[in-house]
Design an enzyme around this catalytic site. Structure first.
Site, PDB file in Angstrom:
ATOM      1  N   ASN A  23       0.803  -1.223   0.000  1.00  0.00           N
ATOM      2  CA  ASN A  23       0.000   0.000   0.000  1.00  0.00           C
ATOM      3  C   ASN A  23       0.839   1.278   0.000  1.00  0.00           C
ATOM      4  O   ASN A  23       0.296   2.378  -0.112  1.00  0.00           O
ATOM      5  CB  ASN A  23      -0.989  -0.016   1.176  1.00  0.00           C
ATOM      6  CG  ASN A  23      -2.083  -1.047   0.941  1.00  0.00           C
ATOM      7  OD1 ASN A  23      -2.251  -1.542  -0.180  1.00  0.00           O
ATOM      8  ND2 ASN A  23      -2.818  -1.391   1.991  1.00  0.00           N
ATOM      9  N   CYS A 118     -16.085  -3.451  -4.001  1.00  0.00           N
ATOM     10  CA  CYS A 118     -15.347  -4.706  -3.949  1.00  0.00           C
ATOM     11  C   CYS A 118     -15.882  -5.509  -2.779  1.00  0.00           C
ATOM     12  O   CYS A 118     -16.775  -5.050  -2.072  1.00  0.00           O
ATOM     13  CB  CYS A 118     -13.846  -4.483  -3.869  1.00  0.00           C
ATOM     14  SG  CYS A 118     -13.288  -3.910  -2.298  1.00  0.00           S
ATOM     15  N   ARG A 123     -16.910   1.305  -1.160  1.00  0.00           N
ATOM     16  CA  ARG A 123     -15.711   2.108  -1.406  1.00  0.00           C
ATOM     17  C   ARG A 123     -15.924   3.217  -2.446  1.00  0.00           C
ATOM     18  O   ARG A 123     -15.356   3.192  -3.544  1.00  0.00           O
ATOM     19  CB  ARG A 123     -14.544   1.193  -1.789  1.00  0.00           C
ATOM     20  CG  ARG A 123     -14.311   0.138  -0.728  1.00  0.00           C
ATOM     21  CD  ARG A 123     -13.187  -0.799  -1.066  1.00  0.00           C
ATOM     22  NE  ARG A 123     -11.875  -0.221  -0.819  1.00  0.00           N
ATOM     23  CZ  ARG A 123     -10.736  -0.891  -1.009  1.00  0.00           C
ATOM     24  NH1 ARG A 123     -10.767  -2.105  -1.452  1.00  0.00           N
ATOM     25  NH2 ARG A 123      -9.581  -0.327  -0.744  1.00  0.00           N
ATOM     26  N   ASP A 306      -6.805  -3.788   8.054  1.00  0.00           N
ATOM     27  CA  ASP A 306      -6.122  -4.820   7.254  1.00  0.00           C
ATOM     28  C   ASP A 306      -5.547  -5.939   8.115  1.00  0.00           C
ATOM     29  O   ASP A 306      -5.037  -6.925   7.584  1.00  0.00           O
ATOM     30  CB  ASP A 306      -5.007  -4.180   6.407  1.00  0.00           C
ATOM     31  CG  ASP A 306      -5.560  -3.296   5.307  1.00  0.00           C
ATOM     32  OD1 ASP A 306      -6.769  -3.382   5.029  1.00  0.00           O
ATOM     33  OD2 ASP A 306      -4.786  -2.502   4.732  1.00  0.00           O
ATOM     34  N   ARG A 398      -2.143 -11.073  -4.423  1.00  0.00           N
ATOM     35  CA  ARG A 398      -2.209  -9.640  -4.703  1.00  0.00           C
ATOM     36  C   ARG A 398      -1.358  -8.855  -3.708  1.00  0.00           C
ATOM     37  O   ARG A 398      -0.850  -7.782  -4.037  1.00  0.00           O
ATOM     38  CB  ARG A 398      -3.659  -9.135  -4.603  1.00  0.00           C
ATOM     39  CG  ARG A 398      -4.543  -9.621  -5.728  1.00  0.00           C
ATOM     40  CD  ARG A 398      -5.891  -8.975  -5.622  1.00  0.00           C
ATOM     41  NE  ARG A 398      -5.732  -7.519  -5.515  1.00  0.00           N
ATOM     42  CZ  ARG A 398      -6.703  -6.683  -5.258  1.00  0.00           C
ATOM     43  NH1 ARG A 398      -7.917  -7.127  -5.067  1.00  0.00           N
ATOM     44  NH2 ARG A 398      -6.485  -5.391  -5.182  1.00  0.00           N
TER      45      ARG A 398
HETATM   46  N1  EPU Z   1     -14.387   6.322   1.657  1.00  0.00           N
HETATM   47  C1  EPU Z   1     -15.431   7.167   1.301  1.00  0.00           C
HETATM   48  N2  EPU Z   1     -15.224   8.035   0.275  1.00  0.00           N
HETATM   49  C2  EPU Z   1     -14.040   8.136  -0.391  1.00  0.00           C
HETATM   50  C3  EPU Z   1     -12.988   7.289  -0.018  1.00  0.00           C
HETATM   51  C4  EPU Z   1     -13.188   6.388   1.017  1.00  0.00           C
HETATM   52  O1  EPU Z   1     -16.506   7.097   1.868  1.00  0.00           O
HETATM   53  O2  EPU Z   1     -13.936   8.971  -1.311  1.00  0.00           O
HETATM   54  C5  EPU Z   1     -14.608   5.354   2.738  1.00  0.00           C
HETATM   55  C6  EPU Z   1     -14.457   3.913   2.228  1.00  0.00           C
HETATM   56  O3  EPU Z   1     -15.657   3.452   1.644  1.00  0.00           O
HETATM   57  C7  EPU Z   1     -14.084   3.173   3.476  1.00  0.00           C
HETATM   58  C8  EPU Z   1     -13.267   4.208   4.254  1.00  0.00           C
HETATM   59  O4  EPU Z   1     -13.573   5.468   3.687  1.00  0.00           O
HETATM   60  O5  EPU Z   1     -15.232   2.824   4.190  1.00  0.00           O
HETATM   61  C9  EPU Z   1     -11.785   3.979   4.203  1.00  0.00           C
HETATM   62  O6  EPU Z   1     -11.328   3.974   2.873  1.00  0.00           O
HETATM   63  P1  EPU Z   1      -9.902   4.532   2.430  1.00  0.00           P
HETATM   64  O7  EPU Z   1     -10.108   5.481   1.314  1.00  0.00           O
HETATM   65  O8  EPU Z   1      -9.148   4.999   3.631  1.00  0.00           O
HETATM   66  O9  EPU Z   1      -9.234   3.200   1.874  1.00  0.00           O
HETATM   67  P2  EPU Z   1      -8.535   2.993   0.484  1.00  0.00           P
HETATM   68  O10 EPU Z   1      -7.600   4.106   0.200  1.00  0.00           O
HETATM   69  O11 EPU Z   1      -9.532   2.621  -0.541  1.00  0.00           O
HETATM   70  C10 EPU Z   1      -6.461   1.794   1.553  1.00  0.00           C
HETATM   71  C11 EPU Z   1      -5.778   0.471   1.387  1.00  0.00           C
HETATM   72  C12 EPU Z   1      -6.670  -0.627   1.945  1.00  0.00           C
HETATM   73  C13 EPU Z   1      -6.931  -0.332   3.430  1.00  0.00           C
HETATM   74  C14 EPU Z   1      -7.547   1.070   3.581  1.00  0.00           C
HETATM   75  C15 EPU Z   1      -7.750   1.484   5.030  1.00  0.00           C
HETATM   76  C16 EPU Z   1      -4.477   0.827  -0.606  1.00  0.00           C
HETATM   77  C17 EPU Z   1      -4.232   0.494  -2.043  1.00  0.00           C
HETATM   78  N3  EPU Z   1      -5.517   0.232  -0.029  1.00  0.00           N
HETATM   79  O12 EPU Z   1      -7.674   1.694   0.806  1.00  0.00           O
HETATM   80  O13 EPU Z   1      -5.940  -1.837   1.825  1.00  0.00           O
HETATM   81  O14 EPU Z   1      -7.793  -1.286   3.962  1.00  0.00           O
HETATM   82  O15 EPU Z   1      -6.699   2.049   2.938  1.00  0.00           O
HETATM   83  O16 EPU Z   1      -6.563   1.481   5.721  1.00  0.00           O
HETATM   84  O17 EPU Z   1      -3.730   1.579  -0.007  1.00  0.00           O
HETATM   85  C18 EPU Z   1      -5.641  -4.165   1.813  1.00  0.00           C
HETATM   86  O18 EPU Z   1      -4.419  -3.967   1.685  1.00  0.00           O
HETATM   87  O19 EPU Z   1      -6.129  -5.321   2.057  1.00  0.00           O
HETATM   88  C19 EPU Z   1      -6.572  -3.045   1.666  1.00  0.00           C
HETATM   89  C20 EPU Z   1      -7.870  -3.195   1.456  1.00  0.00           C
END
Ligand code: EPU
Length: 417
Positions: A23, A118, A123, A306, A398
């Protein structure tokens, strides 16, 4: 689609080396678009997600060289011209949306297939778009695409309603070359956001407040390519910590940053596990009787979502009642029915799981529904009596580099078939 066949009950011993963080590396790869030239990522984790985002950059015109022997990734973005990445690749990985910010910044426009939901949740991307709009970007959504265009990016103050990791990263990348100053309030504080900011600053960006909830970005004229080594994967560290605990073993984990795993260490102390720090290594002694505990997932520095499925696998084997509350993703309990097939006693009540520890899990066939759920099933299989078969392991590939080889190196018995 491969499977893992795990023979449970083996005690682990020895040392394991942690890879760089998936990440952290995904946004860093996306950020290479911000300069024109060749960036090198050292100790790059050779993962399915890294190959997908590399192909995505190739679809834009970048030259990407992946050296599996030296774990080096070279990305030359000089010839990147296209503003519409391959939509099939975008849909394969939600992290693909991280190229939106850099593309808007470099070209003033981008057209990307809308990322779908997903397994772990819907998300949405509303916070990413809120940030782009504040910087002066016009956003059109239609026919399954997000189209962004701007004549000039101008810094602004952006308050995030939730400290989204991806939104914070995308807004930082969109604003590093903007005119004036951008301030992101209620920003995500995750170590991976910090690592991206350090990478960008090495390229010449001016980002301050790194690692806090208020990040300030002073726009600069241009960025230059760099050589960078990302941080260790705190979730892989936590996964191996659970491997030691669930098999009642002692192992040494090399490549740990204590600060990044603070919330995991705190919960391991509550469990009653002995831990010893040795420079960049951590020795975990899982031989003691463990105590049940409660966990609530929270944005960093809270307990990471995570690590939730892996901790649940462990708590299934700890006598007494534990409660896990998932506050980040609305559907991140897909591993529960699979753990129950292995004999776990878990009840779901809304966004909480109530876990009553059982004396023993028993091996059977289970299915990985997402990356961390898959990791949890491997861990449960290590402790279960008999043989556990985990299918759909592409989810696990992944995000974990050679997980079965690393565990087998510690004495586990896992076959990939
Ligand atoms: N959210 C919103 N609106 C947005 C963006 C996010 O409502 O515009 C909500 C999401 O639906 C969720 C929460 O905010 O309920 C957290 O989402 P966040 O945007 O923080 O997560 P992400 O950037 O999509 C990254 C990691 C995830 C990890 C999360 C939380 C990457 C590529 N992915 O996802 O990693 O769970 O932060 O720490 O960095 C994993 O590695 O298994 C994984 C899912």
């Amino acid at each position: 689609m491969g499977k893992f066949i795990i023979k449970g009950g083996e005690t682990l011993s020895g040392e394991v080396n942690i890879s760089s963080a998936k990440n952290a590396v995904l946004p860093i790869i996306a950020a290479t678009i911000l300069s024109s030239g060749k960036c090198t990522i050292e100790n790059c984790p050779m993962l399915l997600d890294v190959f997908v985002i590399s192909n995505l950059l190739r679809s834009l015109g970048a030259k990407v060289n992946i050296d599996l022997n030296t774990s080096k990734l070279e990305i030359d973005t000089s010839e990147v011209k296209c503003i519409e990445p391959d939509s099939e690749l975008v849909r394969r990985m939600r992290g693909s949306f991280l190229i939106m910010g850099p593309m808007i910044s470099r070209f003033g426009k981008a057209k990307i297939s809308l990322p779908g939901g997903c397994n772990i949740g819907t998300r949405p991307i509303d916070l990413h778009l809120k940030g782009f709009k504040a910087l002066g970007v016009n956003i059109d959504i239609g026919h399954g695409y997000v189209e962004a265009s701007t004549s000039k990016l101008i810094g602004d103050k952006i308050y995030l309603d939730f400290p989204s990791v991806g939104a914070t990263e995308n807004i930082i990348m969109a604003s590093v070359l903007a005119e004036g100053e951008t301030i992101i309030e209620n920003a995500a504080e995750e170590p991976e956001v910090e690592d991206l900011s350090n990478f960008l600053n090495k390229m010449g960006a001016q980002i301050s407040g790194i690692g806090t909830d208020k990040i300030t970005i002073k726009g600069v004229k241009s960025l230059t390519p760099v050589i960078y080594k990302p941080i260790y994967d705190r979730i892989e560290i936590g996964t191996f910590m659970v491997a030691a605990a669930i098999t009642k073993s002692v192992i040494k984990i090399n490549g740990t940053n204590e600060e990044h795993i603070k919330p995991i260490i705190a919960k391991f102390s509550e469990l009653g596990i002995n831990m010893e720090k040795d420079n960049e290594s951590l020795i975990i002694d899982g031989r003691k009787e463990l105590r049940p505990l409660d966990i609530k997932t929270m944005p960093y520095p809270g307990f990471p979502t995570d690590m939730q499925p892996q901790m649940m696998a462990l708590l299934c084997c700890v006598e007494g009642t534990s409660v896990i509350s998932e506050t980040i993703f609305e559907n991140r309990f897909m591993h529960v029915p699979e753990l129950k097939r292995l004999g776990a006693n878990i009840k779901i009540d809304g966004r909480s799981a109530i876990i009553s520890g059982v004396k023993e899990l028993t091996g059977c066939s289970v299915k990985a529904t997402d990356l961390r759920a898959g990791a949890a099933l491997i861990l449960a299989g290590l402790a279960a009596e008999g043989e556990t078969e985990v299918s759909d392991i592409f989810h696990i590939d992944r995000g974990y580099v050679n997980i079965e080889k690393k565990l087998n190196g510690l004495g586990a018995s896992i076959k990939r078939v």
